[in-house]
Design an enzyme around this catalytic site. Structure first.
Site, PDB file in Angstrom:
ATOM      1  N   HIS A   9     -35.276 -55.415  14.785  1.00  0.00           N
ATOM      2  CA  HIS A   9     -34.479 -54.757  15.828  1.00  0.00           C
ATOM      3  C   HIS A   9     -33.824 -55.770  16.766  1.00  0.00           C
ATOM      4  O   HIS A   9     -32.777 -55.498  17.336  1.00  0.00           O
ATOM      5  CB  HIS A   9     -35.347 -53.787  16.628  1.00  0.00           C
ATOM      6  N   ASP A  55     -26.656 -38.583  40.636  1.00  0.00           N
ATOM      7  CA  ASP A  55     -25.594 -37.978  41.449  1.00  0.00           C
ATOM      8  C   ASP A  55     -26.125 -36.638  41.960  1.00  0.00           C
ATOM      9  O   ASP A  55     -27.307 -36.301  41.758  1.00  0.00           O
ATOM     10  CB  ASP A  55     -24.274 -37.878  40.669  1.00  0.00           C
ATOM     11  N   HIS A  63     -36.924 -49.384  19.257  1.00  0.00           N
ATOM     12  CA  HIS A  63     -35.868 -49.925  18.391  1.00  0.00           C
ATOM     13  C   HIS A  63     -34.713 -50.558  19.150  1.00  0.00           C
ATOM     14  O   HIS A  63     -34.161 -51.552  18.698  1.00  0.00           O
ATOM     15  CB  HIS A  63     -35.305 -48.819  17.489  1.00  0.00           C
ATOM     16  N   CYS A  70     -27.874 -37.310  35.935  1.00  0.00           N
ATOM     17  CA  CYS A  70     -26.740 -36.525  36.456  1.00  0.00           C
ATOM     18  C   CYS A  70     -26.870 -35.129  35.851  1.00  0.00           C
ATOM     19  O   CYS A  70     -27.935 -34.782  35.313  1.00  0.00           O
ATOM     20  CB  CYS A  70     -25.391 -37.197  36.194  1.00  0.00           C
ATOM     21  N   THR A 123     -25.508 -33.702  33.184  1.00  0.00           N
ATOM     22  CA  THR A 123     -25.718 -33.771  31.730  1.00  0.00           C
ATOM     23  C   THR A 123     -26.438 -35.043  31.295  1.00  0.00           C
ATOM     24  O   THR A 123     -26.938 -35.117  30.165  1.00  0.00           O
ATOM     25  CB  THR A 123     -24.362 -33.768  31.002  1.00  0.00           C
TER      26      THR A 123
END
Ligand code: RB5
Length: 149
Positions: free
Chosen positions: A133, A8, A98, A65, A67
């Protein structure tokens, strides 16, 4: 390796840096925007990149973005997406090994460009370990199936 990338307005500068970096490494990059710092909605970009990766048009995705949080939450709503928000190289390595993460999410306002490029390289170079996993990844798919009927 083909990489889908999107951001963004809060991740635009870092996206441009990452594209330059990947192209210098001769990797193929498909850019889903946004293409300026004009305000836009991160779920639109998360959906486009998420669908592209799940449909196997690109091998892995990168979303940015401000954060990294909103865009990773949105991407993880696409069944088959395992988007991992990483701010350190250990997590970037571990989430490929993992969780078989298929999208790396970054926060432009959280990590500087130098660290971000190291995180990108680490993510792209690491490989899923399978084995124990795999059973856990399959359980994630079972959760998706339970709610996607
Ligand atoms: C945009 O201002 C900002 O909210 C967005 O980039 C992101 O940080 C959301 O999680």
């Amino acid at each position: 390796m083909k990489i889908a990338i999107g951001c963004d307005h809060g991740g635009f500068q870092l996206k441009q840096e990452i594209i330059k970096h990947l192209e210098n490494k001769n990797l193929e990059v498909k850019d889903f925007g946004t293409y300026s710092e004009e305000s836009c909605d991160y779920p639109d970009i998360a959906l486009a990149v998420g669908e592209n990766v799940v449909n196997k048009e690109c091998d892995l995705g990168i979303l940015i973005c401000g954060t990294g949080i909103g865009i990773s939450i949105a991407a993880n709503k696409v069944p088959g997406v395992r988007a991992a928000l990483c701010s350190d190289t250990f997590s970037a390595h571990a989430t490929r090994q993992h969780n078989n993460a298929n999208i790396l999410a970054l926060g432009q306002r959280v990590v500087g460009p130098g660290l971000a490029l190291d995180i990108v390289d680490t993510f792209l170079d690491a490989h899923f370990e399978g084995d124990r996993h795999l059973k856990r990844i399959n359980k994630i798919s079972e959760i998706e199936n339970k709610y996607n009927k």
